[in-house]
Design an enzyme around this catalytic site. Structure first.
Site, mmCIF file in Angstrom:
data_model
loop_
_atom_site.group_PDB
_atom_site.id
_atom_site.type_symbol
_atom_site.label_atom_id
_atom_site.label_comp_id
_atom_site.label_asym_id
_atom_site.label_seq_id
_atom_site.Cartn_x
_atom_site.Cartn_y
_atom_site.Cartn_z
ATOM 1 N N TRP A 336 0.240 -0.980 -0.054
ATOM 2 C CA TRP A 336 -0.212 -0.248 0.256
ATOM 3 C C TRP A 336 0.898 1.179 0.348
ATOM 4 O O TRP A 336 0.268 2.494 -0.151
ATOM 5 C CB TRP A 336 -0.856 -0.222 0.973
ATOM 6 C CG TRP A 336 -0.271 0.563 2.268
ATOM 7 C CD1 TRP A 336 1.024 -0.513 2.721
ATOM 8 C CD2 TRP A 336 -0.941 0.735 3.550
ATOM 9 N NE1 TRP A 336 0.793 0.277 4.354
ATOM 10 C CE2 TRP A 336 0.355 0.982 4.482
ATOM 11 C CE3 TRP A 336 -2.218 2.065 3.430
ATOM 12 C CZ2 TRP A 336 -0.239 1.819 5.677
ATOM 13 C CZ3 TRP A 336 -2.206 2.515 5.047
ATOM 14 C CH2 TRP A 336 -0.889 2.702 6.507
ATOM 15 N N ASP A 337 2.544 1.063 0.549
ATOM 16 C CA ASP A 337 3.267 1.986 0.246
ATOM 17 C C ASP A 337 2.317 2.663 -0.934
ATOM 18 O O ASP A 337 3.134 4.493 -0.937
ATOM 19 C CB ASP A 337 4.660 1.704 0.143
ATOM 20 C CG ASP A 337 4.613 0.935 1.264
ATOM 21 O OD1 ASP A 337 3.946 0.246 1.819
ATOM 22 O OD2 ASP A 337 6.386 0.674 2.237
ATOM 23 N N GLU A 476 0.167 -2.916 12.456
ATOM 24 C CA GLU A 476 0.881 -4.021 12.346
ATOM 25 C C GLU A 476 1.199 -5.498 13.801
ATOM 26 O O GLU A 476 0.851 -6.224 13.398
ATOM 27 C CB GLU A 476 1.983 -4.901 11.413
ATOM 28 C CG GLU A 476 1.298 -4.622 9.409
ATOM 29 C CD GLU A 476 2.287 -4.632 8.950
ATOM 30 O OE1 GLU A 476 3.998 -4.408 8.915
ATOM 31 O OE2 GLU A 476 1.927 -4.208 7.571
ATOM 32 N N LYS A 589 2.242 0.402 16.239
ATOM 33 C CA LYS A 589 3.797 0.071 14.938
ATOM 34 C C LYS A 589 3.274 1.710 14.040
ATOM 35 O O LYS A 589 4.348 2.280 14.181
ATOM 36 C CB LYS A 589 3.831 -0.829 14.077
ATOM 37 C CG LYS A 589 4.484 -0.596 13.427
ATOM 38 C CD LYS A 589 4.050 -2.224 12.866
ATOM 39 C CE LYS A 589 5.645 -2.352 11.300
ATOM 40 N NZ LYS A 589 5.333 -3.421 10.757
ATOM 41 N N GLN A 590 2.396 2.482 13.999
ATOM 42 C CA GLN A 590 1.861 3.471 13.311
ATOM 43 C C GLN A 590 1.078 3.596 13.299
ATOM 44 O O GLN A 590 -0.235 2.997 13.804
ATOM 45 C CB GLN A 590 2.645 2.997 11.814
ATOM 46 C CG GLN A 590 1.912 2.006 10.802
ATOM 47 C CD GLN A 590 2.405 1.530 9.794
ATOM 48 O OE1 GLN A 590 3.212 0.548 9.865
ATOM 49 N NE2 GLN A 590 2.402 1.227 9.056
HETATM 50 C C1 BGC Z 1 4.954 -1.616 8.137
HETATM 51 C C2 BGC Z 1 3.615 -1.321 6.217
HETATM 52 C C3 BGC Z 1 4.483 -1.118 5.398
HETATM 53 C C4 BGC Z 1 5.948 -2.257 4.946
HETATM 54 C C5 BGC Z 1 6.018 -2.196 3.885
HETATM 55 C C6 BGC Z 1 6.320 -2.847 7.639
HETATM 56 O O1 BGC Z 1 6.503 -2.272 8.098
HETATM 57 O O2 BGC Z 1 4.014 -2.236 8.324
HETATM 58 O O3 BGC Z 1 2.595 -0.789 6.508
HETATM 59 O O4 BGC Z 1 3.649 -1.557 4.018
HETATM 60 O O5 BGC Z 1 6.449 -2.268 5.638
HETATM 61 O O6 BGC Z 1 7.127 -0.491 3.575
#
Ligand code: BGC
Length: 757
Positions: A336-337, A476, A589-590
């Site tokens: 999704w980045d 996550e 995490k985010q």
């Molecule tokens: C993040 C995801 C991201 C992925 C790739 C993961 O650590 O939690 O949101 O899509 O890294 O960058």
């Protein structure tokens, strides 16, 4: 502020600089290895060349290294790691898209040699790269040897030895006129890759100096060695011509690579370099951001934009991996980045690439349909991690923060990617008004994703509502959660949008509508059922409360206060937390709820944003580089200006300062997209409103004198300049915009708005 310089050679920093100094043209990428070092991690990648073979999952293949070159003086190779470095300078010239270096080395016998070079990967001819060396013996004359070779021993997984693997077999190697070749083939997919390189060398009078060529095959590496006579103080030029052609773009890669190098060699490398720099310079006119009063921010933002542009491709069958084309982090997979973080930059500045990114999803729709089918759903389910065909390629196993093996569930449960793609499709349409794209590709994707959601939701009879259980949201740390608000809210939004576009197509393009309806086997009843489902999708949000629970049960989890931060200002794990039980804590995490409010800002009030930002920011570990930029923008929206600048710096410097500690493995492309959003949506305060108009609410950090950027909105280029006192929007045509919520009609030329008071 166009150069990313390195003035000291420290071997341990090489891998990080190789990422920073990667040169790519959207198709071909060469990590910025120093060819005169023994301590390097060569990376040659071609977008779309993936292979599985014995690897855990399909991954971007590290191809043979074409940069091989050695210079021997009295039998001793020039090596940064062995010779004495008298002076050292390497710099990425972002304005022109070249990697330059200038070094003076002293050999063990006291001989001094100056080596200057300029490398590029051409934007003009996507198969070509070139290097121009200028070499001067400073205190000796005599005979030296120059060797050009192709290294066919490269492999994936240098930083991940458990997954070390060579994805290609060498089919053929040899000499050609001029130079060398290798033809390799990937094991599973059978991609053919032809690599051709050749040298040209001449003195200050233009006389050829490459003599007595000998061709050798050393192991599997083709090599040519020349004898060269050089004179003290006289500079000679060595030009390296290179072409890499694959079966993705040619039915006869070796023949085409050979023909390509032949023409290139005859034309001269300078011609190609000129064409390349012209294209890069022109692109800067469209994408540059100028920040007056902050050199760090200025260099940082250009660095991020430059590397994003380097990943942008004219090929609609490839997208941009989480680590760009710059390394093997995340195996070259697309997340999704791309849609949520990088896409807005392309959409507003280089829309043709934005379109290609969406076309990549269209081209991988068959794989997405397969995923849905395999998982018992309908329509198309886009994979959490995507490679070349849209099937799920997320590895099943990884490591937790302590290095223990853990099952990775994201590929099974992180469904929100589907809505993220839908969001980018709708944004694309609003910002570009490209009806043709929606007619031919966009609506089909929206309908298939709508169908997926309708089959994925679960009806809860007791509460008469639809739920989405056992998911992972953007955060996550928490797996198998029920009714994650980000997922549910977007699924609801998505179902309604898919329905809206169904009728849009019927209205606007009835013929196409009939074809698509027939082809997908859709009925009005099915599409109407999406509305009924959407209306009953459970959003865990209490009517009278502004704070939203990230998922059902989140508020009951353990509280662990973040009290310490590292030297980069990023949180340290609270001492009380057990890293194997993160899911039982409120640490995230985010951003997740906050992320939703940024993806659909028009759906939430400022007050809701503030309350949720204040609550979740305190609990965010920023264990993803995607995190700080989003808090920066949200901070600016709700007036937390101090933190916003700090988060912005963490974002723009993520690679330049390696603040996540893994830049060696590739460029943080999502963070780079986040950096653009910080500047344009954050400091520039640009927001796309529900009615499809732009609103600007800028705010500049204390020391910024001005900020200016360009965007393209509905085909109209706009130049936006912000100072503390004024906002200026320059346009060619009349257009309505809002400034701090007040509507104005822009007139052709410069339009000024007072910001003080
Ligand atoms: C993040 C995801 C991201 C992925 C790739 C993961 O650590 O939690 O949101 O899509 O890294 O960058």
């Amino acid at each position: 502020m166009w150069f990313v310089e390195r003035r000291k050679y420290v071997q341990e920093e090489n891998y990080v600089y190789e990422t920073l100094y990667t040169l790519a043209n959207g198709r071909l990428s060469l990590r910025g290895v120093d060819e005169f070092s023994n301590y390097k991690m060569p990376g040659t990648y071609v977008a779309g060349i993936y292979d599985k073979h014995d690897a855990q999952v399909t991954e971007l293949v590290n191809l043979p290294d074409p940069l091989g070159i050695s210079i021997y003086v009295d039998g001793e190779p020039l090596l940064l790691d062995k010779s004495t470095i008298k002076s050292y300078m390497r710099a990425l010239d972002m304005k022109n898209g070249t990697l330059n270096s200038s070094i003076v080395l002293e050999l063990t016998n006291g001989k001094l040699i100056q080596l200057d070079s300029q490398r590029f990967v051409s934007r003009s001819n996507l198969n070509r790269f070139g290097i121009i060396y200028k070499i001067t013996p400073l205190n000796f004359s005599g005979k030296i040897f120059i060797e050009n070779y192709i290294d066919n021993t490269t492999y994936n997984g240098k930083l991940d030895p458990a997954n070390k693997i060579q994805h290609y077999a060498v089919l053929k190697t040899g000499e050609m006129m001029p130079g060398l070749f290798s033809l390799v083939k990937t094991y599973d997919k059978g991609h053919l890759i032809a690599i051709r390189t050749a040298l040209k060398g001449y003195d200050s009078k233009g006389e050829n100096i490459l003599r007595y060529r000998k061709y050798r095959l050393i192991g599997n590496n083709p090599s040519e060695i020349y004898t060269v006579f050089i004179r003290e103080g006289e500079t000679f030029t060595l030009e390296k011509y290179g072409a890499i052609v694959t079966s993705r773009h040619s039915s006869e890669p070796l023949k085409d690579a050979d023909a390509n190098v032949g023409i290139y060699f005859a034309e001269g490398v300078e011609e190609e370099l000129k064409r390349h720099t012209e294209i890069v310079n022109k692109t800067w006119e469209l994408m540059d951001i100028q920040i007056d009063g902050d050199e760090t921010a200025q260099l940082g933002i250009r660095f991020n934009l430059f590397h994003l542009y380097q990943c942008a491709s004219d090929d609609p069958t490839v997208s941009i991996g989480a680590r760009g084309l710059h390394g093997e982090g995340y195996k070259g997979h697309v997340f999704w980045d791309t849609e949520i973080f990088m896409f807005p930059f392309f959409l507003y500045t280089l829309p043709k690439y934005a379109k290609n990114l969406l076309l990549y999803r269209y081209n991988t729709l068959p794989g997405a349909r397969k995923n849905a089918h395999q998982n018992g759903f309908k329509g198309a389910q886009f994979p959490w991690e995507s490679a070349d065909d849209g099937t799920e390629v997320t590895p099943k196993w990884g490591e937790d923060y302590l290095g223990n093996p853990v099952r990775i569930w994201t590929g099974d449960e992180e469904y929100h990617i589907n809505a993220d793609i839908a969001v980018s499709l709708v944004h694309y349409h609003i910002v570009t008004s490209d009806d043709d794209f929606m007619r031919d590709y966009g609506v089909e994707m929206l309908l298939e994703i709508g169908r997926f959601w309708a089959s994925r939701v679960e009806y809860n009879e007791r509460n008469d509502r639809y739920e989405i259980n056992r998911v992972i949201g953007p955060d996550e740390f928490h797996e198998h959660v029920n009714n994650n608000v980000y997922t549910n809210y977007l699924a609801k939004w998505n179902l309604l949008k898919s329905r809206e576009y169904y009728y849009w197509l019927r209205e606007k393009y009835p013929d196409k509508f009939e074809v698509l309806k027939y082809y997908l086997g859709l009925t009005d009843e099915e599409v109407e059922s999406w509305k009924a489902i959407a209306e009953k999708i459970y959003i865990p949000k209490k009517e009278d409360e502004l704070l939203i629970e990230q998922f059902e049960g989140y508020f009951q989890l353990e509280e662990h206060e973040i009290t310490e931060w590292d030297e980069n200002g990023l949180p340290k794990w609270p001492k009380t937390v057990d890293l194997t039980r993160l899911g039982e804590t409120k640490l995230i995490k985010q951003p997740d709820v906050v992320m939703l409010m940024l993806v659909l800002p028009e759906e939430f009030t400022k007050e809701e944003m503030r309350v949720n930002y204040e609550y979740y920011e305190k609990r965010t570990m920023h264990k993803s580089s995607l995190s700080p930029s989003m808090y920066s923008i949200m901070g600016l929206k709700i007036g937390d200006t101090h933190n916003a600048y700090r988060y912005f710096l963490q974002t723009v410097l993520v690679d330049l300062e390696d603040n996540q500690g893994n830049t060696n493995n590739g460029f943080h492309a999502a963070s780079a997209g986040g950096a653009w959003q910080c500047v344009v949506n954050g400091f520039g305060g640009m927001c796309l409103e529900k009615n499809g108009e732009l609103n600007f609410e800028p705010w500049l950090p204390e020391h910024w004198k001005s900020l200016s950027f360009r965007i393209n909105f509905k085909g109209v280029p706009l130049k936006v300049t912000v100072t503390k006192e004024k906002l200026c929007i320059e346009t060619r045509v009349e257009m309505p915009v809002k400034v701090r919520g007040n509507r104005f009609d822009l007139r052709p030329g410069k339009n000024y708005f007072e910001l003080v008071g």
